[in-house]
Scaffold this active site. Sequence first.
Site, PDB file in Angstrom:
ATOM      1  N   HIS A 170      49.804  44.743  61.171  1.00 44.32           N
ATOM      2  CA  HIS A 170      51.041  45.235  61.784  1.00 44.32           C
ATOM      3  C   HIS A 170      51.076  44.564  63.150  1.00 44.32           C
ATOM      4  CE1 HIS A 170      51.280  48.274  58.690  1.00 44.32           C
ATOM      5  NE2 HIS A 170      52.372  48.777  59.211  1.00 44.32           N
ATOM      6  N   GLU A 184      55.168  45.163  66.377  1.00 43.18           N
ATOM      7  CA  GLU A 184      56.250  46.025  65.890  1.00 43.18           C
ATOM      8  C   GLU A 184      56.825  46.777  67.083  1.00 43.18           C
ATOM      9  OE1 GLU A 184      55.276  48.985  62.925  1.00 43.18           O
ATOM     10  OE2 GLU A 184      57.392  49.306  62.437  1.00 43.18           O
ATOM     11  N   HIS A 210      54.847  45.306  51.430  1.00 39.89           N
ATOM     12  CA  HIS A 210      54.436  46.145  52.576  1.00 39.89           C
ATOM     13  C   HIS A 210      54.931  47.580  52.393  1.00 39.89           C
ATOM     14  CE1 HIS A 210      53.463  46.443  57.051  1.00 39.89           C
ATOM     15  NE2 HIS A 210      53.926  47.651  56.727  1.00 39.89           N
ATOM     16  N   HIS A 239      53.499  51.967  52.656  1.00 37.22           N
ATOM     17  CA  HIS A 239      52.454  52.915  53.083  1.00 37.22           C
ATOM     18  C   HIS A 239      52.415  54.047  52.065  1.00 37.22           C
ATOM     19  CE1 HIS A 239      51.878  51.367  57.276  1.00 37.22           C
ATOM     20  NE2 HIS A 239      53.084  50.868  57.034  1.00 37.22           N
ATOM     21  N   GLN A 263      45.921  53.087  61.699  1.00 34.07           N
ATOM     22  CA  GLN A 263      47.227  53.509  62.229  1.00 34.07           C
ATOM     23  C   GLN A 263      47.174  53.936  63.699  1.00 34.07           C
ATOM     24  OE1 GLN A 263      50.872  54.048  60.698  1.00 34.07           O
ATOM     25  NE2 GLN A 263      50.596  53.486  62.836  1.00 34.07           N
ATOM     26  N   ASP A 274      58.124  49.402  53.146  1.00 34.07           N
ATOM     27  CA  ASP A 274      57.454  50.066  54.275  1.00 34.07           C
ATOM     28  C   ASP A 274      57.326  51.590  54.072  1.00 34.07           C
ATOM     29  OD1 ASP A 274      56.051  49.975  56.671  1.00 34.07           O
ATOM     30  OD2 ASP A 274      57.820  49.853  57.958  1.00 34.07           O
TER      31      ASP A 274
HETATM   32  N1  17E Z   1      53.226  52.803  60.579  1.00 35.84           N
HETATM   33  C1  17E Z   1      53.519  51.795  61.421  1.00 35.84           C
HETATM   34  O1  17E Z   1      52.701  51.454  62.309  1.00 35.84           O
HETATM   35  N2  17E Z   1      54.702  51.175  61.325  1.00 35.84           N
HETATM   36  C2  17E Z   1      55.572  51.533  60.386  1.00 35.84           C
HETATM   37  N3  17E Z   1      56.747  50.890  60.299  1.00 35.84           N
HETATM   38  C3  17E Z   1      55.274  52.584  59.488  1.00 35.84           C
HETATM   39  C4  17E Z   1      54.081  53.192  59.620  1.00 35.84           C
HETATM   40  C5  17E Z   1      56.247  53.004  58.443  1.00 35.84           C
HETATM   41 FE   FE2 Z   2      54.208  49.255  58.092  1.00 34.30          FE
END
Ligand code: 17E
Ligand code: FE2
Length: 419
Positions: free
Chosen positions: A209, A212, A55, A57, A151, A308
């Site tokens: 995702h 989170e 994982h 980016h 995103q 990440d």
């Molecule tokens: N974008 C996201 O949604 N979550 C993250 N941890 C990162 C980017 C790094």
């Molecule tokens: Fe991520």
Amino acid sequence: MKKFTNARIYRQHDHASEILVDKGVITQIGTNLPEADEEIDLGGRLVVPPYVDAHLHLDYVYTARNEGATNTSGTLFEGIARWHDVKKTQTLEDARERALKGIEEEVSKGVQFIRTHIDVDDPKLTGLKAMLEIREQLRDNVTIQIVAFPQEGMYAYKGGDEMIEEALKMGADCVGGIPHFEWAREIGEKSVRRTVELAEKYGKLIDVHCDETDDVMSRFVELLNALVMIEGIGARTTASHTCSFGSVDNAYAYRMMGLFQKSGMNFTANPTENAYLQGRQDSYPKRRGLTRVKEMWENGINVCFGQDSINDPWYPVGNGNMMNILDNGIHLAQIMSFDELDRCLDLITYNGAKTLNVEDRYGIEVGKPANFLVLNANTPFEAVRQRADVLASIRNGEYLFKRPAPSYEIEIDLFRKTR
Ligand code: 17E
Ligand code: FE2
């Protein structure tokens, strides 16, 4: 033909210490194997399959100091807002340069398999175009999977779902999502359903995702798991982050663990980023952002780690060193019995490969490509305790790099005199 001798092979339970390689493929593992044109003595060091960063980016790397990128609250949500501005200035050339540098940094630390999320909430799809090109150019040396990742939302961003579909048609490998960022729970649920539909329609893998956040009411993992279980594509699916699952009550977690076992869905945790980003609304005690890694691992649910972020608006100090990620992960997850320490390299190797669905090409086994690392340690325990350096990375039987072993056996005058 090449023969690597005097190796200590991770997970090899007999005493085989030699690996024979022909045309880039492992042809034999054993002892007293036939002679080869070239013989490489590994000095009893540990050989492990390449690190997997499940994982990352790669479109965000090295933008942490760009104008407008500073994330003062240290939250996920401010990171997203900062990236919204930064991405407007991204050019194809710049995206290419940064991603290449990020991959190089990871490969130099032993990574050979990367799953990268790429933001497709961008009418020009700049990051995706750069990444598709690089994936092909580097194919022989590093395996890269691309997730079409919205995103700024699949529905919160106008046309977000269409951009994902476009990205899949262009060649992305996995469908992404960010349900906890959508503007209402129902819309988050709709996005999860859409992710699964698109994966089925285009025959792609899934990596969402998912949850989170510290909000224990964020339970999209439940819907994702159910939908992929119904479709029979659990093993092709990954729930990334799942931070809130680290905060839910035990009765709920217990029920869900049983359902995760049934679906065979994979989990990826990002210990350093989420330790930094989560718990921001807590005073004390302060949550540390990690999902239930230890319990998943104990219950046979596939779980692995990812880096990440490499120097981006979410987390400034990522550097692609998976040993560091493992180090942080086992501390936060309290994985530290001797038995666990002997096996925990799985979290950045075999378990990651399973998440990526590349097991048919991965592992130190006869018939597989000769891809492996030589670590500066003699046992898995010492590798973890010493946070061992990667001395060599071998891909299809050839060195991607090798470096001399730093010696820890220097004599320090003070100690010599004392003895
Ligand atoms: N974008 C996201 O949604 N979550 C993250 N941890 C990162 C980017 C790094
Ligand atoms: Fe991520």
